[in-house]
Structure formats: structure tokens, C-alpha cells
Write a protein that holds these residues in place. Sequence first.
Motif, PDB file in Angstrom:
ATOM      1  N   SER A  62     -19.357   7.820  20.188  1.00 51.32           N
ATOM      2  CA  SER A  62     -18.644   8.217  18.760  1.00 51.32           C
ATOM      3  C   SER A  62     -16.992   8.401  19.088  1.00 51.32           C
ATOM      4  CB  SER A  62     -19.223   9.799  18.327  1.00 51.32           C
ATOM      5  OG  SER A  62     -20.506   9.662  18.067  1.00 51.32           O
ATOM      6  N   VAL A  63     -16.249   7.759  18.141  1.00 48.03           N
ATOM      7  CA  VAL A  63     -14.923   7.773  18.287  1.00 48.03           C
ATOM      8  C   VAL A  63     -14.432   8.830  17.434  1.00 48.03           C
ATOM      9  CG1 VAL A  63     -12.698   6.596  17.588  1.00 48.03           C
ATOM     10  CG2 VAL A  63     -14.709   5.204  18.542  1.00 48.03           C
ATOM     11  N   ILE A  64     -13.843   9.803  18.205  1.00 50.58           N
ATOM     12  CA  ILE A  64     -13.321  11.104  17.542  1.00 50.58           C
ATOM     13  C   ILE A  64     -12.510  10.869  16.428  1.00 50.58           C
ATOM     14  CG2 ILE A  64     -11.813  13.284  18.101  1.00 50.58           C
ATOM     15  CD1 ILE A  64     -12.689  12.630  21.112  1.00 50.58           C
ATOM     16  N   ASP A  65     -12.698  11.685  15.256  1.00 52.56           N
ATOM     17  CA  ASP A  65     -12.064  11.444  14.030  1.00 52.56           C
ATOM     18  C   ASP A  65     -12.064  10.218  13.146  1.00 52.56           C
ATOM     19  OD1 ASP A  65     -11.290  14.149  14.180  1.00 52.56           O
ATOM     20  OD2 ASP A  65      -9.328  13.686  15.370  1.00 52.56           O
ATOM     21  N   SER A  66     -13.097   9.419  13.831  1.00 47.99           N
ATOM     22  CA  SER A  66     -13.081   8.009  13.135  1.00 47.99           C
ATOM     23  C   SER A  66     -14.620   7.525  12.828  1.00 47.99           C
ATOM     24  CB  SER A  66     -12.249   6.992  14.015  1.00 47.99           C
ATOM     25  OG  SER A  66     -10.911   7.011  13.935  1.00 47.99           O
ATOM     26  N   GLU A  67     -15.297   8.582  12.843  1.00 46.26           N
ATOM     27  CA  GLU A  67     -17.102   8.186  12.552  1.00 46.26           C
ATOM     28  C   GLU A  67     -16.979   7.662  11.300  1.00 46.26           C
ATOM     29  OE1 GLU A  67     -19.934  10.872  13.393  1.00 46.26           O
ATOM     30  OE2 GLU A  67     -19.888  10.560  15.635  1.00 46.26           O
ATOM     31  N   SER A  68     -16.699   8.270  10.280  1.00 44.27           N
ATOM     32  CA  SER A  68     -17.116   7.883   8.863  1.00 44.27           C
ATOM     33  C   SER A  68     -15.989   7.097   8.369  1.00 44.27           C
ATOM     34  CB  SER A  68     -17.500   9.144   7.979  1.00 44.27           C
ATOM     35  OG  SER A  68     -18.303   9.702   8.397  1.00 44.27           O
ATOM     36  N   ILE A  69     -16.327   6.110   7.496  1.00 40.29           N
ATOM     37  CA  ILE A  69     -15.086   5.052   6.919  1.00 40.29           C
ATOM     38  C   ILE A  69     -15.495   5.708   5.294  1.00 40.29           C
ATOM     39  CG2 ILE A  69     -14.745   2.782   6.438  1.00 40.29           C
ATOM     40  CD1 ILE A  69     -14.629   3.437   9.230  1.00 40.29           C
ATOM     41  N   ASP A  70     -14.191   5.923   4.724  1.00 40.04           N
ATOM     42  CA  ASP A  70     -13.983   6.472   3.433  1.00 40.04           C
ATOM     43  C   ASP A  70     -14.019   5.031   2.691  1.00 40.04           C
ATOM     44  OD1 ASP A  70     -13.932   9.064   4.180  1.00 40.04           O
ATOM     45  OD2 ASP A  70     -11.637   8.821   4.374  1.00 40.04           O
ATOM     46  N   ARG A  71     -13.876   5.033   1.297  1.00 39.70           N
ATOM     47  CA  ARG A  71     -13.932   3.955   0.561  1.00 39.70           C
ATOM     48  C   ARG A  71     -12.775   3.348   0.367  1.00 39.70           C
ATOM     49  NH1 ARG A  71     -17.930   5.609  -4.806  1.00 39.70           N
ATOM     50  NH2 ARG A  71     -19.983   5.723  -3.498  1.00 39.70           N
ATOM     51  N   GLU A  72     -11.444   4.332   0.547  1.00 41.27           N
ATOM     52  CA  GLU A  72     -10.013   3.632   0.412  1.00 41.27           C
ATOM     53  C   GLU A  72      -9.443   3.099   1.905  1.00 41.27           C
ATOM     54  OE1 GLU A  72      -8.774   3.625  -2.513  1.00 41.27           O
ATOM     55  OE2 GLU A  72     -10.638   4.384  -3.607  1.00 41.27           O
ATOM     56  N   ASP A  73      -9.058   1.841   1.665  1.00 40.08           N
ATOM     57  CA  ASP A  73      -8.198   1.221   2.797  1.00 40.08           C
ATOM     58  C   ASP A  73      -9.078   1.318   3.912  1.00 40.08           C
ATOM     59  OD1 ASP A  73      -6.401  -0.134   4.152  1.00 40.08           O
ATOM     60  OD2 ASP A  73      -4.961   1.696   4.379  1.00 40.08           O
ATOM     61  N   GLN A  74     -10.418   0.615   3.726  1.00 44.29           N
ATOM     62  CA  GLN A  74     -11.443   0.585   4.905  1.00 44.29           C
ATOM     63  C   GLN A  74     -10.750  -0.284   6.134  1.00 44.29           C
ATOM     64  OE1 GLN A  74     -14.758  -0.568   2.627  1.00 44.29           O
ATOM     65  NE2 GLN A  74     -15.659   1.325   2.793  1.00 44.29           N
ATOM     66  N   GLY A  75      -9.969  -1.357   5.926  1.00 50.27           N
ATOM     67  CA  GLY A  75      -9.603  -2.323   7.020  1.00 50.27           C
ATOM     68  C   GLY A  75      -8.687  -1.438   7.761  1.00 50.27           C
ATOM     69  N   SER A  76      -7.860  -0.572   7.310  1.00 52.04           N
ATOM     70  CA  SER A  76      -6.966   0.290   8.204  1.00 52.04           C
ATOM     71  C   SER A  76      -7.866   1.211   9.035  1.00 52.04           C
ATOM     72  CB  SER A  76      -5.932   0.946   7.459  1.00 52.04           C
ATOM     73  OG  SER A  76      -5.168   0.105   6.711  1.00 52.04           O
ATOM     74  N   GLN A  77      -8.898   1.629   8.548  1.00 55.65           N
ATOM     75  CA  GLN A  77      -9.849   2.707   9.075  1.00 55.65           C
ATOM     76  C   GLN A  77     -10.588   1.795  10.200  1.00 55.65           C
ATOM     77  OE1 GLN A  77     -12.064   5.566   6.439  1.00 55.65           O
ATOM     78  NE2 GLN A  77     -11.089   4.302   4.860  1.00 55.65           N
ATOM     79  N   ILE A  78     -10.856   0.750  10.110  1.00 60.87           N
ATOM     80  CA  ILE A  78     -11.457  -0.141  11.133  1.00 60.87           C
ATOM     81  C   ILE A  78     -10.845  -0.249  12.096  1.00 60.87           C
ATOM     82  CG2 ILE A  78     -12.530  -2.557  11.652  1.00 60.87           C
ATOM     83  CD1 ILE A  78     -13.666  -2.467   8.926  1.00 60.87           C
ATOM     84  N   THR A  79      -9.443  -0.628  11.968  1.00 65.90           N
ATOM     85  CA  THR A  79      -8.254  -1.031  12.985  1.00 65.90           C
ATOM     86  C   THR A  79      -8.403   0.578  13.826  1.00 65.90           C
ATOM     87  OG1 THR A  79      -7.442  -2.457  11.746  1.00 65.90           O
ATOM     88  CG2 THR A  79      -5.826  -1.674  13.392  1.00 65.90           C
ATOM     89  N   LEU A  80      -8.034   1.566  13.090  1.00 62.23           N
ATOM     90  CA  LEU A  80      -7.904   2.692  13.857  1.00 62.23           C
ATOM     91  C   LEU A  80      -8.900   3.104  14.743  1.00 62.23           C
ATOM     92  CD1 LEU A  80      -6.040   5.296  14.033  1.00 62.23           C
ATOM     93  CD2 LEU A  80      -7.119   6.094  12.268  1.00 62.23           C
ATOM     94  N   PHE A  81     -10.178   2.792  14.244  1.00 63.38           N
ATOM     95  CA  PHE A  81     -11.538   3.266  14.812  1.00 63.38           C
ATOM     96  C   PHE A  81     -11.439   2.375  16.253  1.00 63.38           C
ATOM     97  CE2 PHE A  81     -15.588   1.648  16.404  1.00 63.38           C
ATOM     98  CZ  PHE A  81     -16.451   2.783  16.197  1.00 63.38           C
ATOM     99  N   LEU A  82     -10.962   1.082  16.310  1.00 64.42           N
ATOM    100  CA  LEU A  82     -10.942   0.391  17.526  1.00 64.42           C
ATOM    101  C   LEU A  82      -9.931   0.729  18.529  1.00 64.42           C
ATOM    102  CD1 LEU A  82     -11.682  -3.152  15.874  1.00 64.42           C
ATOM    103  CD2 LEU A  82     -13.267  -1.785  17.167  1.00 64.42           C
ATOM    104  N   GLU A  83      -8.687   1.131  17.585  1.00 64.87           N
ATOM    105  CA  GLU A  83      -7.564   1.715  18.604  1.00 64.87           C
ATOM    106  C   GLU A  83      -8.002   2.868  19.397  1.00 64.87           C
ATOM    107  OE1 GLU A  83      -4.373   2.018  15.829  1.00 64.87           O
ATOM    108  OE2 GLU A  83      -3.900  -0.238  15.784  1.00 64.87           O
ATOM    109  N   ARG A  84      -8.637   3.852  18.713  1.00 65.67           N
ATOM    110  CA  ARG A  84      -9.002   4.932  19.333  1.00 65.67           C
ATOM    111  C   ARG A  84     -10.147   4.859  20.377  1.00 65.67           C
ATOM    112  NH1 ARG A  84      -8.981   8.813  13.973  1.00 65.67           N
ATOM    113  NH2 ARG A  84      -6.614   9.376  13.929  1.00 65.67           N
ATOM    114  N   TYR A  85     -10.969   3.914  20.027  1.00 66.94           N
ATOM    115  CA  TYR A  85     -12.129   3.605  21.191  1.00 66.94           C
ATOM    116  C   TYR A  85     -11.492   3.145  22.464  1.00 66.94           C
ATOM    117  CZ  TYR A  85     -15.681   1.400  23.792  1.00 66.94           C
ATOM    118  OH  TYR A  85     -16.614   1.142  24.880  1.00 66.94           O
ATOM    119  N   ARG A  86     -10.418   1.956  22.095  1.00 69.80           N
ATOM    120  CA  ARG A  86      -9.792   1.493  23.289  1.00 69.80           C
ATOM    121  C   ARG A  86      -8.997   2.435  24.265  1.00 69.80           C
ATOM    122  NH1 ARG A  86     -10.573  -3.960  23.271  1.00 69.80           N
ATOM    123  NH2 ARG A  86     -10.727  -5.180  21.184  1.00 69.80           N
ATOM    124  N   GLU A  87      -8.528   3.592  23.428  1.00 65.33           N
ATOM    125  CA  GLU A  87      -7.585   4.651  24.085  1.00 65.33           C
ATOM    126  C   GLU A  87      -8.501   5.635  24.975  1.00 65.33           C
ATOM    127  OE1 GLU A  87      -5.540   6.035  20.743  1.00 65.33           O
ATOM    128  OE2 GLU A  87      -4.046   4.577  20.500  1.00 65.33           O
TER     129      GLU A  87
END
Length: 419
Positions: free
Chosen positions: A326-351
Motif C-alpha cells: 500500500s502506498v502511503i496517502d495514495s491508496e484511493s483514487i478520487d474522481r478529479e484529476d486521476q492522471g496526476s494521482q496515478i503519477t503521484l502513486f508511482l512516485e511515492r512507491y519508487r520513493e
Amino acid sequence: MCGVLLLLLLLIVCIVWWPMMIRCHEGKVLELDESNFDSAISSFDFIFVDFYAPWCAHCNRLSPELDKAAPILSGLKTPVVIAKIDADKYSRIASKYKIDGFPTLKVFMHGVPTDYNGPRKSDKLVLYLRKFVAPDVTVVESDSGITEFVEAAGTFFPIFIGFGLDESAISNLAIKYKKNAWFAVAKDFSENMMALYDFDKAPALLALHPNFNEQSIFYGPFEDNFLEEFIQQSLLPLTLPMTGDNLKLLKDDKRKIVLTIVEDETDYESKGLIKLLRAAASANRDFVFAYVGYNQWKDFAEAFEVGRKTTLPKMVVWDGNEVFFSVIDSESIDREDQGSQITLFLERYREGKVIEKALGASFVGYLSSLVGMRTVYILVFLVAVMFLIATIGKEESSDASTSVADNRETARLHADKED
């Protein structure tokens, strides 16, 4: 002299009898046993064998599918024979080929066995087995030849076409990945064909996933290691829907899986999210991107701590086995600006901003599909035996303790009486 005549007679019988048996069973499933198994394997260039048990429900469901596929496969230019053997009864054969579950399916190519983990419905089974008798690399020399090759290949497997590439450039990799894809090289093609597949120069290697309407282009370098990396990463579509068959495909892929769990993968909002995932997958080829609908596969979704009250869509990273993150603070995806949330999810996982978790109880079903039910039964039996031994040990220990206590009490009473 008698021995030579006997061998000669046996040879004549084999030459005459075996072709008659082939004609007799042409288009039907051959029933094998210990007396004819080795002869069948050595006589046919391509033979698909079902190692079954009469009491196995999965085997009984598979049997009519094999009956449907047999006449089609026997009619190919290079025929594939379908056969079956009661591996529960003929244990020597089962032991020789390390059969530990039913049904176990193998394809013998010129006598050499390889495991079959493909589909079991007759139509898809036919498509899958056609690959075993097809050329490693098909050479096409015109636009019409390319079109005919793509149509004949169908939609079940990915298709790789080398435009302006020599056959030798991909032949080794085509042999290595023959079970997983179709391969061709185009010697001659027009600009219209280049426009159709959206590439502007050659040489180029095109990867097609007709079933998912996806394609990608590789312009080199065309050394084996770079080619193989592209082929490996293109064997699966950019976004893979989770099904039982697709779960098996992931076994051969070593990449981690970015898994998105939605409420229902068929609704409009989910389809929009899947398009965004496809774009992210194209830019992050070191992952496999997959998705599953809670309504489509509840048991699988629940293994990742998803329930009716979970906020969906939810994203996790799965290692393909027993662990997910589970990626901290990035588990759920809101309806707004989902593309940015996917990018943030991947960045936090890599970190490394993750919480490691164990897969839920549904993993037991996944495990059984990998190791075979017989192995699972053996494991359960061994656990039961260990539990029984432990229980008996406790009872014996308890009895021994009681016995010692009784002896002490008897001795005390005897001493009191003497006093």
C-alpha cells in the motif's frame, strides 16, 4: 534365427498396425495406456496429452472440449493429435512425467514434452495449439501478405512483425517465445501499411494486441538484449484485466504489478480510468498494469483488503505472489484529476513510501492453481498428521503428569498410614 524372425514380424506388425490405428482414430481423441503410450509419443510429431483421473470433475469438464477440438486439429496441414491417459491408473507413466495434479496437460513435440498452461475451451485451445505447428517466423512479401498473416493469427496472442528486418534478427527470440506470440518479418510493404500501423521509418518491430486494440513500435537498437526486453514487455497488453487465464500469464512475467481495483470494470468511469492507466503503463514499462472489478472478481479483490465499504478505485503494487504494497496517502483514487494521482502513486512507491502487507485468504486458491490439487491435499494431510502427533504428545504428557501426581499421592498416604 528365431529371434531375428520374431523381431522382423514385430516390425511388420508395427508398420502395418500403427498407421491403421492412426486412420481409425483420425479426428478422435486417442485413449492411451502403458502398452501404447511410448509408441504414440514417438510416432506423432505433435501430440497433446491429457493426463486425467476418472474421478476428477475438472477432467470430466475438459473431456468434451477435447472431443470438439480433435477433428479440427487433426485436419491442419501439420496435424496435432489429441490423446488422453488415465494417470491415476497408470501410475508408472504419471511418475515418469511428474504428474501431481489433474488434469495435467502436455504437448509432445517430436517426443519432447512441454507443459501446456493455455485455455481449455475448444475454440481457444485450437488457436493455442496451432502455434506449436506454425513456422517460428513467417516471411511475408506484400501488404496483402501482412493482412493475411494478422487475420490468420487471430486475437488471442500478441503479434510481432519486423518491417525491413531480416528473419535472422528475431529467429532466436521467436523460437524462445513461440508459445506466447506470433512472429513475422515483412520483406516488402507500402507507405499505406506504415500509415496504417502508425510508424514512419524502417527497420521497425511492431507489437500488436488485436484483442485490446493496442500497438507499440520499437526502432532499435536491434541487438538481442534490447529486442528481448521489448518483446518481454510487449507480451502483455499495457493494461491487463484480471481473469483466471490472465493470472497464469503473469506467472512468466517478473515485473511487479500495479493493480487497480474498481467497483465495476464495465462502467463508464472505470473505462475512463483504464485509459489513463494505459498512458501511465506506456511510460512505465518496468511495471505490469492490471485492473479488476470488485463485481467481476470479488474473491480476488478481497485478498487485497477490499470490501463493500472500501473507497474505490484503490491502487496497490503486487509482487505476483504473497506480498503487496500500500502506498502511503495514495491508496484511493478520487474522481478529479486521476492522471496526476496515478503519477503521484508511482512516485511515492519508487520513493519507498509504502506499507508491506500479506495477501489475504483468497491466495489459497491462487496457490492451488500453481501447485496442483494433489500437492495441496498432501500438504493438508501432512499438517493434519503433525497436528495429530502434537495432540497425542500433549495427551501423553498430560497422562504422564497425572500418573506422577497419583504416585506421589499414594506415597504420601502410605507414609501417613505408617506414621
